[in-house]
Design a protein around this motif. Structure first.
Motif, PDB file in Angstrom:
ATOM      1  N   MET A 100      -7.612  -2.750  -0.947  1.00 45.49           N
ATOM      2  CA  MET A 100      -7.165  -2.249   0.355  1.00 45.49           C
ATOM      3  C   MET A 100      -7.985  -2.819   1.518  1.00 45.49           C
ATOM      4  SD  MET A 100      -6.246   1.763  -0.478  1.00 45.49           S
ATOM      5  CE  MET A 100      -5.346   1.934   1.067  1.00 45.49           C
ATOM      6  N   LEU A 108      -3.447   3.869  -3.514  1.00 46.89           N
ATOM      7  CA  LEU A 108      -4.207   5.015  -3.039  1.00 46.89           C
ATOM      8  C   LEU A 108      -4.232   6.136  -4.066  1.00 46.89           C
ATOM      9  CD1 LEU A 108      -5.804   6.289  -0.758  1.00 46.89           C
ATOM     10  CD2 LEU A 108      -3.653   7.118   0.218  1.00 46.89           C
ATOM     11  N   SER A 109      -3.086   6.410  -4.701  1.00 46.40           N
ATOM     12  CA  SER A 109      -3.058   7.480  -5.704  1.00 46.40           C
ATOM     13  C   SER A 109      -3.928   7.117  -6.908  1.00 46.40           C
ATOM     14  CB  SER A 109      -1.621   7.741  -6.149  1.00 46.40           C
ATOM     15  OG  SER A 109      -1.096   6.623  -6.866  1.00 46.40           O
ATOM     16  N   PHE A 155     -10.878   0.297  -4.068  1.00 47.08           N
ATOM     17  CA  PHE A 155     -10.594   0.451  -2.636  1.00 47.08           C
ATOM     18  C   PHE A 155     -10.989  -0.797  -1.852  1.00 47.08           C
ATOM     19  CE2 PHE A 155     -12.354   1.537   1.572  1.00 47.08           C
ATOM     20  CZ  PHE A 155     -11.191   1.945   2.198  1.00 47.08           C
ATOM     21  N   ASN A 209       0.800  -1.221   0.000  1.00 47.28           N
ATOM     22  CA  ASN A 209       0.000   0.000   0.000  1.00 47.28           C
ATOM     23  C   ASN A 209       0.837   1.277   0.000  1.00 47.28           C
ATOM     24  OD1 ASN A 209      -3.076  -0.699   0.464  1.00 47.28           O
ATOM     25  ND2 ASN A 209      -1.924  -2.124   1.735  1.00 47.28           N
TER      26      ASN A 209
END
Length: 210
Positions: A110, A87-88, A106, A68
């Motif tokens: 994640m 995330l980006s 997401f 991550n």
């Protein structure tokens, strides 16, 4: 014909074990190592099940951080590298109005890996320390983790397909980053962690707690 198992007692308490291949019961004392129906190896409990599960979970926990933090892909355009983390990538999707796809990424990349590690850790701790927890809920949680884990491998194919689609030679190319390898390790180790856990230990812990 095998006698039906009595409710309220485990199979082991009734001197019976179940074959995972043909799902038929046999007497432990008569056939300790192989199923008398299909000949497959059987055991009362999987040896070192919790230890194997914990070893794989520890590896997944370690690699979840670089998965991550570090770039998962590098976009090479005009000989200049543009790194992208998970995330980006999500933030880019949100900024371009693709909130639905951003939510899917997401959850899949994640949220799900973290929840799988937590769920398996709690189930393993409950089995090891004989915590008094609802065994049916634990089995439901384990089944979900096991089912989702099998589909998580699709994330790796998405990365591969994305690189194949965007690779246009010298003008535009996509290469995997260190996070892609780390994410692969997390997916595979959580998958095998679920497979190595013996769900019969859930019922053993519940019986001992009572």
């Amino acid at each position: 014909m095998n006698k039906p198992l009595k409710s309220g007692l485990s199979a082991m308490q009734q001197n019976t074990q179940l074959c995972k291949v043909c799902e038929r019961a046999s007497t432990i004392s008569l056939h300790p190592t192989h199923c008398p129906h299909c000949g497959s190896p059987v055991s009362v409990r999987t040896k070192h099940s919790i230890q194997k599960t914990w070893a794989l979970l520890c590896i997944a926990f370690i690699f979840i951080f670089p998965a991550n933090i570090y770039p998962i892909t590098f976009l090479i355009k005009n000989n200049e590298a543009y790194p992208d983390t998970i995330l980006s990538g999500i933030m880019t999707l949100l900024s371009t109005g693709m909130s639905g796809i951003a939510l899917i990424v997401f959850v899949a990349s994640m949220l799900v890996p973290v929840l799988k590690i937590i769920a398996l850790a709690v189930i393993s701790l409950a089995a090891h320390f004989k915590w008094k927890m609802n065994p049916k809920r634990q089995l439901i949680a384990y089944t979900l983790v096991d089912w989702i884990g099998r589909w998580s491998i699709l994330d790796l194919f998405v990365i591969s397909i994305m690189m194949a689609v965007f690779d246009k030679g010298n003008l535009l190319s996509v290469y995997p980053g260190i996070a892609a390898t780390s994410f692969t390790v997390v997916v595979i180790t959580t998958l095998f962690a679920a497979q190595s856990f013996d769900t019969r230990l859930i019922w053993d812990a519940n019986l001992d707690a009572n």
